[in-house]
Design a protein around this motif. Structure first.
Motif, PDB file in Angstrom:
ATOM      1  N   GLU A 170       0.871  -1.181   0.000  1.00  0.00           N
ATOM      2  CA  GLU A 170       0.000   0.000   0.000  1.00  0.00           C
ATOM      3  C   GLU A 170       0.907   1.230   0.000  1.00  0.00           C
ATOM      4  N   ILE A 171       0.830   2.024  -1.043  1.00  0.00           N
ATOM      5  CA  ILE A 171       1.821   3.086  -1.260  1.00  0.00           C
ATOM      6  C   ILE A 171       1.903   4.042  -0.070  1.00  0.00           C
ATOM      7  N   ASP A 172       0.788   4.542   0.396  1.00  0.00           N
ATOM      8  CA  ASP A 172       0.833   5.512   1.501  1.00  0.00           C
ATOM      9  C   ASP A 172       1.418   4.905   2.770  1.00  0.00           C
ATOM     10  N   HIS A 173       1.186   3.632   2.987  1.00  0.00           N
ATOM     11  CA  HIS A 173       1.659   2.963   4.201  1.00  0.00           C
ATOM     12  C   HIS A 173       3.111   2.509   4.085  1.00  0.00           C
ATOM     13  N   ASP A 174       3.538   2.127   2.885  1.00  0.00           N
ATOM     14  CA  ASP A 174       4.838   1.465   2.715  1.00  0.00           C
ATOM     15  C   ASP A 174       5.882   2.307   2.000  1.00  0.00           C
ATOM     16  N   GLY A 195      16.486   6.673  -5.030  1.00  0.00           N
ATOM     17  CA  GLY A 195      15.838   7.921  -5.402  1.00  0.00           C
ATOM     18  C   GLY A 195      15.098   8.548  -4.245  1.00  0.00           C
ATOM     19  N   SER A 196      14.359   9.598  -4.545  1.00  0.00           N
ATOM     20  CA  SER A 196      13.611  10.335  -3.526  1.00  0.00           C
ATOM     21  C   SER A 196      12.275   9.660  -3.263  1.00  0.00           C
ATOM     22  N   LEU A 197      11.577  10.150  -2.228  1.00  0.00           N
ATOM     23  CA  LEU A 197      10.251   9.632  -1.944  1.00  0.00           C
ATOM     24  C   LEU A 197       9.312   9.829  -3.134  1.00  0.00           C
ATOM     25  N   GLU A 198       9.382  10.998  -3.757  1.00  0.00           N
ATOM     26  CA  GLU A 198       8.485  11.265  -4.879  1.00  0.00           C
ATOM     27  C   GLU A 198       8.817  10.384  -6.083  1.00  0.00           C
ATOM     28  N   GLN A 199      10.103  10.150  -6.314  1.00  0.00           N
ATOM     29  CA  GLN A 199      10.480   9.255  -7.409  1.00  0.00           C
ATOM     30  C   GLN A 199       9.950   7.841  -7.156  1.00  0.00           C
ATOM     31  N   HIS A 200      10.033   7.406  -5.897  1.00  0.00           N
ATOM     32  CA  HIS A 200       9.554   6.064  -5.577  1.00  0.00           C
ATOM     33  C   HIS A 200       8.029   5.996  -5.556  1.00  0.00           C
ATOM     34  N   ARG A 201       7.372   7.083  -5.205  1.00  0.00           N
ATOM     35  CA  ARG A 201       5.909   7.110  -5.306  1.00  0.00           C
ATOM     36  C   ARG A 201       5.495   6.941  -6.779  1.00  0.00           C
ATOM     37  N   ASP A 202       6.196   7.616  -7.657  1.00  0.00           N
ATOM     38  CA  ASP A 202       5.894   7.508  -9.088  1.00  0.00           C
ATOM     39  C   ASP A 202       6.166   6.092  -9.585  1.00  0.00           C
ATOM     40  N   TYR A 203       7.273   5.505  -9.142  1.00  0.00           N
ATOM     41  CA  TYR A 203       7.641   4.134  -9.530  1.00  0.00           C
ATOM     42  C   TYR A 203       6.547   3.160  -9.115  1.00  0.00           C
ATOM     43  N   LEU A 204       6.107   3.239  -7.856  1.00  0.00           N
ATOM     44  CA  LEU A 204       5.100   2.314  -7.347  1.00  0.00           C
ATOM     45  C   LEU A 204       3.723   2.587  -7.947  1.00  0.00           C
ATOM     46  N   SER A 205       3.420   3.819  -8.213  1.00  0.00           N
ATOM     47  CA  SER A 205       2.126   4.154  -8.818  1.00  0.00           C
ATOM     48  C   SER A 205       2.010   3.559 -10.210  1.00  0.00           C
ATOM     49  N   LYS A 206       3.092   3.583 -10.975  1.00  0.00           N
ATOM     50  CA  LYS A 206       3.076   2.986 -12.302  1.00  0.00           C
ATOM     51  C   LYS A 206       2.865   1.481 -12.222  1.00  0.00           C
TER      52      LYS A 206
END
Length: 337
Positions: A170-174, A195-206
């Motif tokens: 779960e992106i917000d949790h993990d 990478g940064s948190l935002e880069q990893h959020r983008d990675y996981l969202s994709k």
């Protein structure tokens, strides 16, 4: 198996501990303070099991729990020969037992037992997702089922004395945990996804939006320690490098917590991950992976779990080893307990 009378317990997925009194010749099981089953055991080429009592409210659970206990306590046992006065219709229908040529005798095969989806998968679907072929990104493949959410697999590893479980990421949790793991120098050298948190959020969202990849968090006793990606090989970048079948699954693996490294832990989580993928869809005949060809330690761990190296090949970003584990080989030689 013990030769003297013993009282011990074995944890079960989604049940409380299963308690037993056992000798070489007898086994009695108690589940949730209720006597479940009593057996007479006769040892020979196969273990012969004579039913003396079964809980009338839980006959199917009693048979399953007895098979689980006997297989878990003796990893070398490949077959149980049950002697039953009545035909076990439900057990025959599920594959838990197979009718023998001799009347009143039924077999439980280790290779079949570990393929039963319950209780490892919990609230799993009652059947497989129907097949409809489609083309995406120029690749013809089956339409994939909607992704699950939450915990997808749980098993008690008797060797470690710990629960191994898999849940969806779960992106917000993990996110922070995933970011910390990916920026660990040890992980970074193989994954190259720092990478940064935002880069990893983008990675996981994709990945979350991609129907061919499922992101998972591995836990020991409900404490996260690893990140896994399970993908359908037919739609993946690996497909051009071998004859991928429609339901082959592939895996990417990352152990983020230092305290959960080592061969004994790998044996537990890797067998659990493969077990889950083979149970998730019975049409899956192979699990594949493509670690870096110079990652000798990981390749060695995979050999220990019966993977074989088909070949080495070149991705644009790495020289990879194609590791393959077939369904039949896994269940014939599985070391699940």
């Amino acid at each position: 198996m013990p030769s003297d009378t013993a009282t011990c317990a074995l944890s079960l997925p989604r049940w409380r501990s299963l308690s037993a009194d056992e000798t070489d010749c007898h086994l009695s099981l108690v589940l949730e303070d209720t006597p479940l089953v009593r057996l007479r055991l006769e040892r020979g080429d196969d273990l012969n099991v004579h039913l003396q009592y079964t809980c009338p409210e839980r006959p199917q659970q009693a048979l399953w729990a007895a098979c689980y206990w006997l297989f878990s306590r003796d990893p070398g046992c490949q077959r149980l020969c049950w002697h039953l006065a009545q035909v076990p219709e439900a057990a025959l229908a599920s594959g838990l037992l197979v009718a023998d040529e001799q009347a009143g005798r039924y077999r439980c095969e280790r290779t079949l037992f570990w393929q039963l989806p319950q209780p490892w998968l919990g609230e799993s679907l009652s059947g497989v997702y129907p097949q409809q072929m489609q083309i995406s990104a120029g690749k013809r493949h089956p339409r994939r089922a909607p992704k699950p959410r939450g915990e997808v697999y749980r098993r008690f590893d008797a060797r470690l004395g710990a629960w191994i479980s898999l849940r969806t990421l779960e992106i917000d949790h993990d996110l922070e945990r995933f970011n910390r793991w990916q920026n660990n120098p040890r992980v970074l050298s193989f994954w190259q996804e720092g990478g940064s948190l935002e880069q990893h959020r983008d990675y996981l969202s994709k990945l979350e939006a991609d129907p061919h990849t499922l992101t998972l968090i591995g836990c020991f006793d409900d404490q996260p320690f690893a990140y896994f990606e399970a993908y359908w090989a037919k739609e993946d970048r690996i497909a051009p490098f071998y004859a991928a079948d429609d339901y082959d699954r592939g895996i990417h693996m990352l152990v983020g917590e230092q305290t959960h490294r080592g061969p004994h832990k790998v044996a537990s989580w890797l067998s659990a991950l493969v077990h889950y993928l083979f149970l998730d869809d019975p049409r899956t005949q192979r699990v594949v992976a493509e670690p870096r060809a110079d990652n000798a330690k990981m390749i060695g761990y995979m050999h220990d779990q019966c993977f074989h190296c088909e070949k080495e090949f070149d991705f644009p970003h790495k020289r990879a080893a194609l590791m393959i584990l077939g369904r039949e080989r896994f269940f014939e030689r599985c070391r699940l307990m």
